[in-house]
Write a protein that holds these residues in place. Structure first.
Motif, PDB file in Angstrom:
ATOM      1  N   THR A  78       0.821  -1.213   0.000  1.00  0.00           N
ATOM      2  CA  THR A  78       0.000   0.000   0.000  1.00  0.00           C
ATOM      3  C   THR A  78       0.851   1.257   0.000  1.00  0.00           C
ATOM      4  N   ASP A  79       1.974   1.236   0.719  1.00  0.00           N
ATOM      5  CA  ASP A  79       2.875   2.397   0.722  1.00  0.00           C
ATOM      6  C   ASP A  79       3.303   2.765  -0.695  1.00  0.00           C
ATOM      7  N   TYR A  80       3.509   1.764  -1.535  1.00  0.00           N
ATOM      8  CA  TYR A  80       4.025   1.981  -2.892  1.00  0.00           C
ATOM      9  C   TYR A  80       2.904   2.379  -3.855  1.00  0.00           C
ATOM     10  N   LEU A  81       1.760   1.706  -3.775  1.00  0.00           N
ATOM     11  CA  LEU A  81       0.710   1.883  -4.782  1.00  0.00           C
ATOM     12  C   LEU A  81      -0.305   2.970  -4.442  1.00  0.00           C
ATOM     13  N   MET A  82      -0.591   3.194  -3.160  1.00  0.00           N
ATOM     14  CA  MET A  82      -1.631   4.161  -2.825  1.00  0.00           C
ATOM     15  C   MET A  82      -1.262   5.591  -3.222  1.00  0.00           C
ATOM     16  N   PRO A  83      -0.082   6.112  -2.865  1.00  0.00           N
ATOM     17  CA  PRO A  83       0.230   7.475  -3.305  1.00  0.00           C
ATOM     18  C   PRO A  83       0.210   7.612  -4.827  1.00  0.00           C
ATOM     19  N   TYR A  84       0.712   6.587  -5.518  1.00  0.00           N
ATOM     20  CA  TYR A  84       0.701   6.637  -6.984  1.00  0.00           C
ATOM     21  C   TYR A  84      -0.733   6.744  -7.502  1.00  0.00           C
ATOM     22  N   GLY A  85      -1.614   5.854  -7.048  1.00  0.00           N
ATOM     23  CA  GLY A  85      -2.970   5.825  -7.571  1.00  0.00           C
ATOM     24  C   GLY A  85      -3.744   7.096  -7.275  1.00  0.00           C
ATOM     25  N   ILE A  86      -3.609   7.630  -6.064  1.00  0.00           N
ATOM     26  CA  ILE A  86      -4.362   8.826  -5.690  1.00  0.00           C
ATOM     27  C   ILE A  86      -3.826  10.055  -6.414  1.00  0.00           C
ATOM     28  N   LEU A  87      -2.516  10.217  -6.464  1.00  0.00           N
ATOM     29  CA  LEU A  87      -1.932  11.384  -7.126  1.00  0.00           C
ATOM     30  C   LEU A  87      -2.150  11.346  -8.633  1.00  0.00           C
ATOM     31  N   THR A  88      -2.078  10.167  -9.230  1.00  0.00           N
ATOM     32  CA  THR A  88      -2.334  10.049 -10.664  1.00  0.00           C
ATOM     33  C   THR A  88      -3.789  10.345 -10.983  1.00  0.00           C
ATOM     34  N   ARG A  89      -4.699   9.846 -10.138  1.00  0.00           N
ATOM     35  CA  ARG A  89      -6.124  10.134 -10.298  1.00  0.00           C
ATOM     36  C   ARG A  89      -6.375  11.643 -10.269  1.00  0.00           C
ATOM     37  N   ALA A  90      -5.678  12.343  -9.375  1.00  0.00           N
ATOM     38  CA  ALA A  90      -5.879  13.787  -9.235  1.00  0.00           C
ATOM     39  C   ALA A  90      -5.387  14.564 -10.449  1.00  0.00           C
ATOM     40  N   ASP A  91      -4.397  14.026 -11.161  1.00  0.00           N
ATOM     41  CA  ASP A  91      -3.833  14.661 -12.358  1.00  0.00           C
ATOM     42  C   ASP A  91      -3.325  16.073 -12.065  1.00  0.00           C
ATOM     43  N   VAL A  92      -2.622  16.214 -10.933  1.00  0.00           N
ATOM     44  CA  VAL A  92      -2.035  17.509 -10.596  1.00  0.00           C
ATOM     45  C   VAL A  92      -0.510  17.444 -10.624  1.00  0.00           C
TER      46      VAL A  92
END
Length: 383
Positions: free
Chosen positions: A74-88
């Motif tokens: 989760t440490d590796y994938l959660m920040p990636y998924g949330i930040l990519t979703r935000a597209d900022v």
């Protein structure tokens, strides 16, 4: 006669060890009471956001580093998924060496670049470097790369026990910080000048941020989105992932090594005959955050291991472009050991569903045990 004496000696030693273990378990505290922490003052919130503002680019570059043999799921994938979703921001997952990353306790993924390839493409470095928990805190390549990125002006964010890696890189000396509840004592022992901050899920100090346990990367990611693109954008993403409200408040006393925690770990491990491999189908375009949370939770029961399966061995691409390899090639999985599809569930709701499923299958003590490992507030986990 001699063999009988040996037998009785061995039995006596066994009973002695059991007695010592019993005394140790009884010395542990009972489950702590759950109390809502006080709200965060507005000036503290404002200071946190200001400290996380992009240091270089208007559209920042975020690098998430992992080591190939074991990085926390989760440490590796959660920040990636949330930040990519935000597209900022532009977000990239990295590994110290070529090839896939074996995440723990579940999943195997293909990083998007190595740290050497990243350096060649971005010699000026990242704006943010996210450091998950790793099986080794002292990987020399990871530590040197993190130091170099900090030297180039990146804000370094240690997620969960990733704080130990950040500390070993020499970036916590004299700074305020936090980490997973289980590792606080170790981190303070190794870095005595570090100032541990209680009751905060996120602490930022002079270019270095740290979080509490695994699920803290969700509010951390939303706080980072707020620093980059504003509160309204962060709230919109929060609603999409099932966390419409968040801040840095945290009841640290809720998370500690307790008697129920120890007994559940011992009991679930000892029941080896009842351990299960639970299958979850790896479908194209699956949400990587929901998948990470669900497989992470089910793989921490000490009764089960979440296993991904698909009809072919080819990697499946997730909703936001991560390539995940199935653990097993299979057209189906036995119905009694098949986990529900992640589907379109919001990540926070997918985790809650997984915890409810764990309660139904193994009981509330195991659910509390998993929530404690994830450092997930049980007042939410048991709703």
């Amino acid at each position: 006669m001699k063999s009988r004496r040996l037998l009785w000696s061995a039995l006596g030693a066994f009973v002695f060890l059991i007695a010592i273990g019993g005394v140790w378990i009884l010395s542990l505290p009972a489950a702590p009471s759950v109390a809502a922490p006080p709200p965060i003052a507005q000036d503290e919130r404002d200071a946190t956001i200001a400290a996380l503002k992009p240091p270089k680019r208007q559209r920042p570059l975020v690098a998430i580093i992992g080591i190939n043999d074991a990085t926390e799921t989760t440490d590796y994938l959660m920040p990636y998924g949330i930040l990519t979703r935000a597209d900022v921001a532009d977000v990239v997952t990295l590994a110290t060496a070529p090839g896939p990353i074996t995440l723990f306790p579940a999943l195997k993924v293909e990083p998007q670049a190595t740290i050497a390839e990243f350096d060649a493409r971005h010699p000026d470095g990242a704006d943010y470097v996210i450091v998950p928990a790793m099986s080794r805190d002292d990987d020399p390549e990871a530590l040197q790369w993190i130091r170099n990125q900090s030297g180039k002006g990146a804000i370094v964010i240690g997620v969960c026990v990733g704080a130990k890696v950040v500390g070993d890189a020499g970036l916590l000396d004299g700074k305020r910080a936090t980490t997973h509840w289980y590792s606080v004592k170790e981190l303070r022992g190794k870095h005595p000048s570090m100032r541990y901050v209680e009751d905060r899920r996120l602490v930022v100090d002079d270019g270095v941020a740290t979080t509490t346990g695994i699920t803290a990367s969700m509010p951390m990611s939303l706080t980072l989105i707020e620093a980059i693109a504003g509160r309204d954008k962060a709230k919109a993403v929060g609603r999409e992932i099932g966390l419409p409200e968040w801040d840095a408040r945290h009841e640290s006393d809720e998370f500690r090594f307790t008697r129920p925690f120890a007994l559940t770990a011992i009991g679930n491990t000892a029941a080896f005959w009842a351990h299960e491999r639970l299958g979850i189908e790896l479908k194209p375009d699956i949400d990587e955050v929901s998948l990470a949370l669900v497989t992470d939770a089910w793989s921490r029961t000490y009764r089960s291991q979440a296993v991904t399966f698909a009809r072919t061995a080819d990697a499946r691409q997730t909703r936001n472009g991560i390539r995940i390899y199935p653990d097993q090639v299979a057209a189906s999985w036995p119905a009694e050991r098949l986990l529900p599809s992640v589907g379109n569930r919001k990540p926070a709701e997918a985790l809650d569903d997984a915890l409810h499923g764990i309660t139904a299958r193994y009981g509330t003590r195991t659910t509390d045990f998993v929530a404690m490992q994830l450092e997930y507030p049980r007042r939410r986990a048991t709703q």
